[in-house]
Design a protein around this motif. Structure first.
Motif, PDB file in Angstrom:
ATOM      1  N   LYS A 169       9.433   2.418   6.009  1.00 46.63           N
ATOM      2  CA  LYS A 169       9.355   3.549   6.940  1.00 46.63           C
ATOM      3  C   LYS A 169       8.454   3.195   8.121  1.00 46.63           C
ATOM      4  O   LYS A 169       8.776   3.483   9.284  1.00 46.63           O
ATOM      5  N   ALA A 170       7.322   2.541   7.835  1.00 43.91           N
ATOM      6  CA  ALA A 170       6.384   2.158   8.893  1.00 43.91           C
ATOM      7  C   ALA A 170       7.015   1.146   9.846  1.00 43.91           C
ATOM      8  O   ALA A 170       6.835   1.224  11.069  1.00 43.91           O
TER       9      ALA A 170
ATOM     10  N   ALA B  98       0.833  -1.200   0.000  1.00 46.15           N
ATOM     11  CA  ALA B  98       0.000   0.000   0.000  1.00 46.15           C
ATOM     12  C   ALA B  98       0.872   1.255   0.000  1.00 46.15           C
ATOM     13  O   ALA B  98       2.044   1.222   0.389  1.00 46.15           O
ATOM     14  N   LEU B  99       0.279   2.358  -0.420  1.00 50.27           N
ATOM     15  CA  LEU B  99       0.976   3.646  -0.422  1.00 50.27           C
ATOM     16  C   LEU B  99       0.421   4.590   0.637  1.00 50.27           C
ATOM     17  O   LEU B  99       0.831   5.750   0.714  1.00 50.27           O
ATOM     18  N   ASP B 100      -0.504   4.086   1.448  1.00 47.77           N
ATOM     19  CA  ASP B 100      -1.129   4.859   2.524  1.00 47.77           C
ATOM     20  C   ASP B 100      -0.292   4.696   3.791  1.00 47.77           C
ATOM     21  O   ASP B 100      -0.266   3.623   4.401  1.00 47.77           O
ATOM     22  N   ASP B 101       0.400   5.750   4.213  1.00 49.15           N
ATOM     23  CA  ASP B 101       1.298   5.664   5.369  1.00 49.15           C
ATOM     24  C   ASP B 101       0.566   5.262   6.638  1.00 49.15           C
ATOM     25  O   ASP B 101       1.070   4.452   7.433  1.00 49.15           O
ATOM     26  N   ALA B 102      -0.630   5.816   6.853  1.00 50.95           N
ATOM     27  CA  ALA B 102      -1.380   5.499   8.070  1.00 50.95           C
ATOM     28  C   ALA B 102      -1.766   4.023   8.103  1.00 50.95           C
ATOM     29  O   ALA B 102      -1.679   3.362   9.145  1.00 50.95           O
ATOM     30  N   LEU B 103      -2.194   3.490   6.967  1.00 51.56           N
ATOM     31  CA  LEU B 103      -2.561   2.077   6.894  1.00 51.56           C
ATOM     32  C   LEU B 103      -1.351   1.187   7.149  1.00 51.56           C
ATOM     33  O   LEU B 103      -1.438   0.179   7.865  1.00 51.56           O
ATOM     34  N   LEU B 104      -0.207   1.543   6.596  1.00 55.79           N
ATOM     35  CA  LEU B 104       1.002   0.742   6.766  1.00 55.79           C
ATOM     36  C   LEU B 104       1.450   0.719   8.228  1.00 55.79           C
ATOM     37  O   LEU B 104       1.832  -0.335   8.754  1.00 55.79           O
TER      38      LEU B 104
ATOM     39  N   ARG C 128      13.857   8.935  17.276  1.00 55.41           N
ATOM     40  CA  ARG C 128      12.891   9.890  17.799  1.00 55.41           C
ATOM     41  C   ARG C 128      11.481   9.455  17.413  1.00 55.41           C
ATOM     42  O   ARG C 128      11.260   8.924  16.325  1.00 55.41           O
ATOM     43  N   GLU C 129      10.550   9.686  18.312  1.00 50.54           N
ATOM     44  CA  GLU C 129       9.173   9.294  18.037  1.00 50.54           C
ATOM     45  C   GLU C 129       8.596  10.153  16.919  1.00 50.54           C
ATOM     46  O   GLU C 129       8.834  11.355  16.843  1.00 50.54           O
ATOM     47  N   THR C 130       7.830   9.484  16.059  1.00 52.19           N
ATOM     48  CA  THR C 130       7.207  10.163  14.928  1.00 52.19           C
ATOM     49  C   THR C 130       5.694  10.092  15.085  1.00 52.19           C
ATOM     50  O   THR C 130       5.139   9.001  15.286  1.00 52.19           O
ATOM     51  N   PRO C 131       4.983  11.213  15.030  1.00 51.78           N
ATOM     52  CA  PRO C 131       3.519  11.167  15.151  1.00 51.78           C
ATOM     53  C   PRO C 131       2.899  10.401  13.991  1.00 51.78           C
ATOM     54  O   PRO C 131       3.340  10.509  12.845  1.00 51.78           O
ATOM     55  N   THR C 132       1.902   9.590  14.297  1.00 53.28           N
ATOM     56  CA  THR C 132       1.230   8.799  13.268  1.00 53.28           C
ATOM     57  C   THR C 132      -0.269   9.034  13.324  1.00 53.28           C
ATOM     58  O   THR C 132      -0.814   9.479  14.339  1.00 53.28           O
TER      59      THR C 132
END
Length: 594
Positions: free
Chosen positions: A349-350, A304-310, A539-543
């Motif tokens: 990345k996810a 998938a190309l959806d970052d939130a879904l990944l 570092r924490e990354t907001p998702t």
């Protein structure tokens, strides 16, 4: 041993010269360019120099009455090892070859046959080249040449042969080793590799110069003193029997034959393992481990190309694996195996954001679905792991079809990672035992260990001086071991993006680090035989949150149960499996029609 290659270059061979320079640097060898005239005027390096030049460059020195024999004597006084490459089927090069080899080589001839067999001399085993005594066959239309040996026999050593004739040969005279490479083609490691292509396509112009560099510089190159291997089995549930796989027999065979297996476990099945079988597996954690095989194991879930879904999928998979560990006491490695090898760069990345250590993917699916925007170069595929995407390591594994590709992996310091499914055991467990024996012949001391241990201990080393090493590691958590018998300091390096690292700790203690030009660097020191834990914290990354629809969850469940029916019942009955396959094809065809 010197770790500097003196490259005598000229405009006539600039393309090959530049490719050789990049390849040497990639392997950890410093490269100094000079013109032949400059090299001749410089003070001799006491016969210890390692020199490379094309035949065109060498012929430029034949001025003022200088002969081919004079050129040979010149290098014998100044160099320990000399590579001369790119000969032509010409009278000039024939005379040059005859002079360099005391008549052992009479000339060069083009290879006419497109069916080609490349073979590696067994003598390479003494030089710790894993390709020794192996061969591979290919079909290619590229122009290639080989040497013609003079009649009567000689002490010429063909290190690499093409269709039975020398391609890379070694000739020793007056204390100097002349390496002669008939071809002028040298692989450009910065060449893009198309998704439809393979690293194998580069073998003819890659492996001969690598054999020279590894032979000439040995341990001065990047090397892996702690070679490891693992066999991954994708998909099965943890039951007494799954398809053709029986865990009790598998682990008995693994212990008897000295190999280690990892189960690519589908997190969807986290509440479906039989506790008795899991308890049995807990007693074999030196030979058995679990990795994360997707989340629901739908076809393109990590393509998938959806970052939130990944991120949601990656996190859900870990949560399910943790629940499985609580239910069964079976630990798991935070290593992802993508279903069907399909992934996007965003998936890496996810995984990095959610705490995974690495990805393992089949070599035929090394490229991401969005590779048009993010192509891979040959150097990425040859490295200890692919780190081109978000500096997250992707290791490649292979099916057990032949040992040659695994030997190439060992040549470049990679772990040997293999993969199969339950159907591989239809004929029993001897095929795997036999393949493991063949793999073990490639390198002494190959350690078969659980997958997570193999990856988090994987590094490439090269000496920087007495008691000091550079070590390149790939996973965020890394087990550093001292390969030396003395106390040593280490310059630790890892591919890393700037701005993303919070801190680096060695044995739990934070240490200074830098990230420059995409490389993280820090220091460590160990006594002989000692080890330490290195951890790179991000570092924490907001998702963004994401939910899966009821329809999707129903589809995922149906897919899993149908797959189990196929593996446990249809796969063991050829007629039923054939019928089911035909029905599936008919259904897919009907679905594709408008």
């Amino acid at each position: 041993m010197t770790a500097v290659l003196t490259l005598l270059s000229s405009p006539d061979s600039a393309v090959s010269d530049n490719a050789l320079k990049k390849l040497a640097t990639f392997l950890g060898v410093s490269c100094v360019e000079a013109e032949l005239e400059q090299f001749a005027e410089a003070p001799p390096a006491a016969g210890s120099a390692v020199v490379a030049l094309s035949s065109q460059t060498l012929r430029q020195g034949f001025v003022g009455g200088v002969t081919e024999a004079d050129a040979r004597d010149f290098f014998c006084r100044r160099a320990a090892k000399v590579l001369v490459y790119g000969f032509k089927a010409s009278p000039e090069d024939a005379r040059l070859l005859q002079a360099l080899t005391d008549g052992a080589v009479s000339g060069v001839e083009p290879t006419q046959n497109s069916d080609r067999r490349y073979a590696f001399n067994p003598v390479l085993d003494r030089l710790e080249i894993p390709l020794a005594a192996l061969s591979w066959e290919t079909r290619e239309t590229r122009k290639a040449s080989t040497f013609t040996e003079a009649a009567g026999g000689s002490t010429l050593i063909p290190l690499v042969s093409l269709n039975g004739k020398p391609l890379l040969a070694l000739w020793r005279t007056a204390g100097t080793e002349f390496f002669l490479l008939a071809d002028s083609g040298i692989a450009d490691i910065d060449a893009w590799v198309a998704p439809s292509a393979s690293v194998r396509d580069f073998y003819p112009t890659l492996l001969p110069p690598v054999v020279f560099l590894r032979t000439a510089f040995r341990q001065a190159c990047w090397s892996n003193p702690f070679r490891s291997a693992n066999f991954v089995i994708d998909d099965p549930l943890i039951r007494r029997r799954y398809g053709f796989l029986k865990y009790e027999t598998l682990l008995s065979e693994a212990r008897l034959n000295g190999y280690a297996v990892t189960l690519g476990f589908i997190p969807f099945n986290h509440a479906r393992s039989h506790c008795k079988v899991a308890g049995f597996l807990c007693g074999h954690l030196d030979r058995f481990s679990l990795a994360v095989h997707g989340c629901d194991h739908t076809g393109r879930e990590f393509g998938a190309l959806d970052d939130a879904l990944l991120v949601h999928k990656a996190r859900l998979a870990l949560e399910r694996m943790c629940q499985h560990q609580e239910l069964t006491s079976l630990p798991f490695d935070p290593v992802m195996v993508f279903p069907h090898g399909v992934y996007s760069t965003g998936a890496l990345k996810a995984l990095k954001q959610t705490g995974y250590q690495a990805v393992v993917n089949t070599d035929a699916t090394a490229h991401p679905v969005d590779c048009a925007q993010h192509p891979l170069a040959l150097r990425h595929l040859l490295d200890g792991a692919i780190t081109a995407y978000h500096s997250f390591p992707l290791f490649l594994r292979r099916y057990p079809a032949g040992v040659f590709d695994s030997a190439v992996d060992l040549l470049f310091g990679k772990p040997v990672l293999l993969v199969e499914h339950h159907g591989y055991f239809k004929a029993g467990y001897e095929p795997l035992a036999s393949f493991v024996r063949n793999i073990n012949r490639l390198a002494d001391g190959l350690a078969w260990v659980p997958l997570g241990r193999a990856l988090t201990a994987h590094a490439l080393f090269r000496p920087l001086g007495p008691g000091r090493y550079a070590a390149r590691f790939f996973t965020p958590a890394f087990q550093l071991r001292n390969p030396a018998a003395i106390r040593a300091s280490f310059l630790l390096e890892k591919s890393e993006m700037e701005g993303g690292v919070d801190h680096v700790a060695v044995n739990g203690r934070r240490v200074d680090f830098t990230v420059r030009s995409g490389v993280l660097a820090c220091e460590a020191e160990l006594g002989p035989g000692e080890a330490c834990r290195v951890k790179v914290a991000y570092r924490e990354t907001p998702t963004t949150s994401c939910t899966l629809s009821l329809r999707y969850r129903g589809f995922a469940a149906a897919r899993r149960y149908l797959s189990e029916i196929r593996d446990n019942y249809l796969a063991r009955n050829e007629r039923l499996l054939s019928l089911a396959t035909r029905l599936k094809n008919v259904a897919q065809g009907a679905r594709c029609r408008p």
